[in-house]
Enzyme design. Structure first.
Site, PDB file in Angstrom:
ATOM      1  N   ASP A 113      41.211  48.092  43.794  1.00 39.39           N
ATOM      2  CA  ASP A 113      42.172  48.463  42.757  1.00 39.39           C
ATOM      3  C   ASP A 113      43.014  47.308  42.233  1.00 39.39           C
ATOM      4  O   ASP A 113      44.097  47.522  41.693  1.00 39.39           O
ATOM      5  CB  ASP A 113      43.103  49.544  43.317  1.00 39.39           C
ATOM      6  CG  ASP A 113      43.754  49.098  44.621  1.00 39.39           C
ATOM      7  OD1 ASP A 113      43.807  47.876  44.880  1.00 39.39           O
ATOM      8  OD2 ASP A 113      44.228  49.963  45.381  1.00 39.39           O
ATOM      9  N   GLU A 158      34.778  50.956  47.560  1.00 40.50           N
ATOM     10  CA  GLU A 158      36.075  51.615  47.830  1.00 40.50           C
ATOM     11  C   GLU A 158      36.511  52.432  46.602  1.00 40.50           C
ATOM     12  O   GLU A 158      37.642  52.359  46.129  1.00 40.50           O
ATOM     13  CB  GLU A 158      37.158  50.617  48.235  1.00 40.50           C
ATOM     14  CG  GLU A 158      38.291  51.257  49.009  1.00 40.50           C
ATOM     15  CD  GLU A 158      39.381  50.273  49.415  1.00 40.50           C
ATOM     16  OE1 GLU A 158      40.271  49.992  48.609  1.00 40.50           O
ATOM     17  OE2 GLU A 158      39.328  49.774  50.567  1.00 40.50           O
ATOM     18  N   GLU A 217      48.017  49.678  40.789  1.00 33.81           N
ATOM     19  CA  GLU A 217      46.728  49.923  41.455  1.00 33.81           C
ATOM     20  C   GLU A 217      46.137  51.296  41.153  1.00 33.81           C
ATOM     21  O   GLU A 217      44.920  51.435  41.051  1.00 33.81           O
ATOM     22  CB  GLU A 217      46.881  49.736  42.975  1.00 33.81           C
ATOM     23  CG  GLU A 217      47.073  48.292  43.412  1.00 33.81           C
ATOM     24  CD  GLU A 217      48.496  47.789  43.267  1.00 33.81           C
ATOM     25  OE1 GLU A 217      49.402  48.600  42.946  1.00 33.81           O
ATOM     26  OE2 GLU A 217      48.719  46.573  43.455  1.00 33.81           O
ATOM     27  N   HIS A 261      54.645  43.881  50.347  1.00 34.79           N
ATOM     28  CA  HIS A 261      54.492  43.042  49.152  1.00 34.79           C
ATOM     29  C   HIS A 261      54.400  43.803  47.838  1.00 34.79           C
ATOM     30  O   HIS A 261      54.460  43.198  46.779  1.00 34.79           O
ATOM     31  CB  HIS A 261      53.233  42.181  49.277  1.00 34.79           C
ATOM     32  CG  HIS A 261      51.961  42.984  49.214  1.00 34.79           C
ATOM     33  ND1 HIS A 261      51.414  43.568  50.318  1.00 34.79           N
ATOM     34  CD2 HIS A 261      51.150  43.321  48.180  1.00 34.79           C
ATOM     35  CE1 HIS A 261      50.318  44.223  49.976  1.00 34.79           C
ATOM     36  NE2 HIS A 261      50.136  44.093  48.674  1.00 34.79           N
ATOM     37  N   ARG A 309      54.395  45.592  44.268  1.00 35.23           N
ATOM     38  CA  ARG A 309      55.279  45.379  43.115  1.00 35.23           C
ATOM     39  C   ARG A 309      56.375  46.425  43.048  1.00 35.23           C
ATOM     40  O   ARG A 309      57.524  46.110  42.747  1.00 35.23           O
ATOM     41  CB  ARG A 309      54.462  45.404  41.815  1.00 35.23           C
ATOM     42  CG  ARG A 309      53.841  44.051  41.507  1.00 35.23           C
ATOM     43  CD  ARG A 309      52.849  44.082  40.376  1.00 35.23           C
ATOM     44  NE  ARG A 309      52.018  42.885  40.474  1.00 35.23           N
ATOM     45  CZ  ARG A 309      52.095  41.833  39.660  1.00 35.23           C
ATOM     46  NH1 ARG A 309      52.925  41.830  38.655  1.00 35.23           N
ATOM     47  NH2 ARG A 309      51.333  40.791  39.841  1.00 35.23           N
ATOM     48  N   HIS A 326      54.084  37.449  52.541  1.00 37.39           N
ATOM     49  CA  HIS A 326      53.224  37.259  51.357  1.00 37.39           C
ATOM     50  C   HIS A 326      53.788  36.114  50.510  1.00 37.39           C
ATOM     51  O   HIS A 326      55.004  35.923  50.451  1.00 37.39           O
ATOM     52  CB  HIS A 326      53.232  38.580  50.583  1.00 37.39           C
ATOM     53  CG  HIS A 326      52.225  38.684  49.477  1.00 37.39           C
ATOM     54  ND1 HIS A 326      52.316  37.960  48.318  1.00 37.39           N
ATOM     55  CD2 HIS A 326      51.113  39.459  49.351  1.00 37.39           C
ATOM     56  CE1 HIS A 326      51.297  38.276  47.521  1.00 37.39           C
ATOM     57  NE2 HIS A 326      50.557  39.186  48.132  1.00 37.39           N
TER      58      HIS A 326
HETATM   59  C1  UD1 Z   1      47.752  41.600  44.375  1.00 38.93           C
HETATM   60  C2  UD1 Z   1      47.211  42.957  43.886  1.00 38.93           C
HETATM   61  C3  UD1 Z   1      47.563  44.050  44.864  1.00 38.93           C
HETATM   62  C4  UD1 Z   1      47.141  43.695  46.281  1.00 38.93           C
HETATM   63  C5  UD1 Z   1      47.690  42.329  46.646  1.00 38.93           C
HETATM   64  C6  UD1 Z   1      47.165  41.926  47.979  1.00 38.93           C
HETATM   65  C7  UD1 Z   1      47.188  43.288  41.474  1.00 38.93           C
HETATM   66  C8  UD1 Z   1      47.959  43.686  40.289  1.00 38.93           C
HETATM   67  N1  UD1 Z   1      47.843  43.291  42.641  1.00 38.93           N
HETATM   68  O1  UD1 Z   1      49.170  41.702  44.369  1.00 38.93           O
HETATM   69  O2  UD1 Z   1      46.896  45.238  44.478  1.00 38.93           O
HETATM   70  O3  UD1 Z   1      47.666  44.647  47.159  1.00 38.93           O
HETATM   71  O4  UD1 Z   1      47.266  41.366  45.680  1.00 38.93           O
HETATM   72  O5  UD1 Z   1      47.906  40.911  48.557  1.00 38.93           O
HETATM   73  O6  UD1 Z   1      46.032  42.970  41.373  1.00 38.93           O
HETATM   74  N2  UD1 Z   1      50.706  33.852  45.371  1.00 38.93           N
HETATM   75  C9  UD1 Z   1      50.529  32.557  45.819  1.00 38.93           C
HETATM   76  N3  UD1 Z   1      49.410  32.274  46.556  1.00 38.93           N
HETATM   77  C10 UD1 Z   1      48.490  33.205  46.881  1.00 38.93           C
HETATM   78  C11 UD1 Z   1      48.683  34.530  46.443  1.00 38.93           C
HETATM   79  C12 UD1 Z   1      49.788  34.824  45.670  1.00 38.93           C
HETATM   80  O7  UD1 Z   1      51.343  31.687  45.570  1.00 38.93           O
HETATM   81  O8  UD1 Z   1      47.498  32.886  47.565  1.00 38.93           O
HETATM   82  C13 UD1 Z   1      51.893  34.154  44.555  1.00 38.93           C
HETATM   83  C14 UD1 Z   1      51.784  33.620  43.107  1.00 38.93           C
HETATM   84  O9  UD1 Z   1      53.035  33.180  42.684  1.00 38.93           O
HETATM   85  C15 UD1 Z   1      51.379  34.877  42.330  1.00 38.93           C
HETATM   86  C16 UD1 Z   1      52.156  35.936  43.081  1.00 38.93           C
HETATM   87  O10 UD1 Z   1      52.044  35.564  44.462  1.00 38.93           O
HETATM   88  O11 UD1 Z   1      51.711  34.777  40.956  1.00 38.93           O
HETATM   89  C17 UD1 Z   1      51.704  37.349  42.892  1.00 38.93           C
HETATM   90  O12 UD1 Z   1      50.284  37.449  43.034  1.00 38.93           O
HETATM   91  P1  UD1 Z   1      49.498  38.690  42.324  1.00 38.93           P
HETATM   92  O13 UD1 Z   1      48.052  38.602  42.676  1.00 38.93           O
HETATM   93  O14 UD1 Z   1      49.849  38.760  40.893  1.00 38.93           O
HETATM   94  O15 UD1 Z   1      50.163  39.964  42.982  1.00 38.93           O
HETATM   95  P2  UD1 Z   1      50.154  40.471  44.474  1.00 38.93           P
HETATM   96  O16 UD1 Z   1      51.467  41.080  44.753  1.00 38.93           O
HETATM   97  O17 UD1 Z   1      49.643  39.435  45.361  1.00 38.93           O
HETATM   98  N1  UDP Z   2      46.134  40.330  56.264  1.00 37.61           N
HETATM   99  C1  UDP Z   2      45.892  38.994  56.593  1.00 37.61           C
HETATM  100  N2  UDP Z   2      46.947  38.163  56.836  1.00 37.61           N
HETATM  101  C2  UDP Z   2      48.242  38.583  56.740  1.00 37.61           C
HETATM  102  C3  UDP Z   2      48.479  39.932  56.377  1.00 37.61           C
HETATM  103  C4  UDP Z   2      47.403  40.783  56.135  1.00 37.61           C
HETATM  104  O1  UDP Z   2      44.743  38.586  56.712  1.00 37.61           O
HETATM  105  O2  UDP Z   2      49.144  37.773  56.983  1.00 37.61           O
HETATM  106  C5  UDP Z   2      44.980  41.206  55.993  1.00 37.61           C
HETATM  107  C6  UDP Z   2      44.973  42.570  56.619  1.00 37.61           C
HETATM  108  O3  UDP Z   2      44.332  42.567  57.873  1.00 37.61           O
HETATM  109  C7  UDP Z   2      44.190  43.402  55.611  1.00 37.61           C
HETATM  110  C8  UDP Z   2      44.471  42.740  54.302  1.00 37.61           C
HETATM  111  O4  UDP Z   2      45.006  41.446  54.605  1.00 37.61           O
HETATM  112  O5  UDP Z   2      42.799  43.284  55.846  1.00 37.61           O
HETATM  113  C9  UDP Z   2      45.463  43.517  53.497  1.00 37.61           C
HETATM  114  O6  UDP Z   2      45.813  42.767  52.385  1.00 37.61           O
HETATM  115  P1  UDP Z   2      47.127  42.982  51.571  1.00 37.61           P
HETATM  116  O7  UDP Z   2      48.133  43.676  52.409  1.00 37.61           O
HETATM  117  O8  UDP Z   2      47.481  41.667  50.984  1.00 37.61           O
HETATM  118  O9  UDP Z   2      46.635  43.905  50.367  1.00 37.61           O
HETATM  119  P2  UDP Z   2      46.397  45.463  50.191  1.00 37.61           P
HETATM  120  O10 UDP Z   2      45.513  45.950  51.287  1.00 37.61           O
HETATM  121  O11 UDP Z   2      47.737  46.096  50.181  1.00 37.61           O
HETATM  122  O12 UDP Z   2      45.775  45.578  48.859  1.00 37.61           O
END
Ligand code: UD1
Ligand code: UDP
Length: 380
Positions: free
Chosen positions: A98, A120, A134, A208, A210, A241
């Site tokens: 998602d 999924e 999502e 984490h 939004r 995160h």
């Molecule tokens: C995204 C997904 C969410 C998922 C989550 C898993 C969308 C809209 N959201 O949310 O469904 O649960 O990933 O973690 O697709 N950033 C870094 N380094 C990284 C990753 C993120 O610096 O490796 C920072 C960046 O500033 C980035 C911000 O995190 O702009 C947000 O990342 P983004 O992918 O937009 O949203 P998530 O909250 O991570």
């Molecule tokens: N996870 C990880 N390192 C962390 C926290 C979570 O590898 O520090 C793993 C966790 O085991 C799971 C996945 O990340 O498999 C979940 O990802 P996240 O919570 O970022 O996204 P969501 O599942 O909410 O989309």
């Protein structure tokens, strides 16, 4: 026999963790020609997973930027993926879950008239803004998909309710459980455990989403701090995160407490093994809700809705939201009431048996009519 060309597309940590078992199986199987495409919606958190599973993408769009918007992610993924689809001409594009990468990849594949498989598929809260974005990402992905890999009976029922064709819906279990089977180690150690008293109870935290950023998240962090202060035998480990808004809130409220350990995101082997050593878990993550029951860990879900009600029904997840009184009483119940704790810890995992990726491969072969005989048997 001509191979089926399957393009797997993903961009964030959870997609990578759950697609990795599938990518590896597709690469190993002579019936398939696998092309790995990453948007890199996440950078560091994606690379951690790629490294662990030794996956080298064929295409990497490297799109991430600080505080990126949903519109930016969508536009970049669509434009870059359309070019790659034209170049590679896959038989099937596989997307996961998602995220905005998943939805944008599905839309680009649809515009290129390429068959789409959704791994999924069928998870629902039926609430447009919860979780945001999502819920709509996955509904729109399912609208565009041709093949559905639903993890549970309930996710299949959700798809049928939306009139998606039964013949194209397969129940597979969740590939998260496949990944988990490869990561747990009996003699595991991590340096953060050197800073934790071995007699203390560890609460593992991730948060984490939004819709929780800002005040809801800060409320929950204040409650966590109060509970740690009033329970000298409790410590929190929280791999924060990398989202700047999450980092800011966590450090503002949880810094400078010797029993609260704010650390960098863990790689998936570390996270799974620390989860196994924790007492319970507090999270708003989707994937963690599926994994924790396999590790016999109670989970307090820091959200008002969940698309994973199977775990609530099984008794392993408790939906506590982000209101102070509910979060606090749920934490105290798990810490002080052994019967409540045992009941949650010993519930059955409804999400998979570690063979989801194998089933998905068999289902794809069947769909493309390369599997002689019967339709493959569903999970559960
Ligand atoms: C995204 C997904 C969410 C998922 C989550 C898993 C969308 C809209 N959201 O949310 O469904 O649960 O990933 O973690 O697709 N950033 C870094 N380094 C990284 C990753 C993120 O610096 O490796 C920072 C960046 O500033 C980035 C911000 O995190 O702009 C947000 O990342 P983004 O992918 O937009 O949203 P998530 O909250 O991570
Ligand atoms: N996870 C990880 N390192 C962390 C926290 C979570 O590898 O520090 C793993 C966790 O085991 C799971 C996945 O990340 O498999 C979940 O990802 P996240 O919570 O970022 O996204 P969501 O599942 O909410 O989309």
């Amino acid at each position: 026999m001509t191979k089926i060309k399957v393009m797997t597309v993903f961009g964030t940590r959870p997609e990578a963790i759950k697609m990795a078992p599938l990518v590896l199986k597709l690469k190993d199987n002579p019936n398939f020609d696998e092309v790995t495409v990453v948007s890199a919606q996440h950078r560091e958190m994606l690379d951690q997973v790629l490294q662990i599973f030794k996956i080298i993408p064929d295409y990497d769009f490297d799109i991430m930027k600080q505080n990126q918007t949903l519109e930016e992610i969508t536009a970049k993924v669509m434009i870059d993926l359309a070019k790659v689809i034209k170049q590679e001409n896959p038989d099937l594009v596989l997307v996961h879950g998602d995220t905005t990468t998943s939805f944008a990849a599905s839309l680009a594949s649809f515009y290129e008239q390429t068959t789409i498989g959704h791994v999924e598929a069928g998870l629902r809260t039926w609430q447009k803004y919860s979780p945001f974005p999502e819920e709509m990402n996955r509904q729109m992905t399912d609208d565009l998909a041709d093949l559905y890999f639903a993890p549970t009976k309930l996710s299949k029922a959700n798809l049928l309710q939306e009139n998606h064709p039964a013949k194209n819906i397969f129940i597979t279990g969740n590939t998260a459980i496949d990944a988990l089977e490869q990561t747990i180690q009996q003699d595991y150690h991590h340096e953060v455990l050197d800073t934790v008293n071995p007699d203390h109870k560890i609460i593992l935290v991730t948060m984490h989403r939004r819709e929780n950023q800002g005040e809801p998240m800060k409320r929950v962090f204040r409650v966590m701090k109060q509970v740690v202060d009033s329970h000298p035998d409790v410590e929190i480990i929280y791999p924060v995160h990398l989202s700047p808004r999450v980092q800011e809130a966590a450090h503002e409220i949880l810094d400078n407490d010797p029993r609260i350990h704010l650390i960098a995101p863990l790689d998936v082997v570390d996270f799974h093994n620390l989860a196994k050593r924790s007492y319970f878990i507090m999270t708003d993550s989707g994937g963690v809700q599926e994994e924790a029951p396999s590790l016999n860990k109670p989970v307090l879900v820091l959200r008002d809705t969940t698309e994973r009600p199977e775990g609530v029904k099984a008794g392993t997840l408790k939906l506590v939201g982000t209101e102070v009184s509910k979060v606090k009483s749920a934490m105290l119940d798990l810490l002080e009431n052994q019967a409540s704790y045992e009941e949650m810890a010993n519930a059955q995992n409804p999400y998979g048996d570690g063979h989801a990726a194998e089933r998905i491969l068999a289902d794809i072969l069947y769909y493309f009519s390369k599997q002689k005989g019967q339709r493959p048997i569903d999970f559960g």
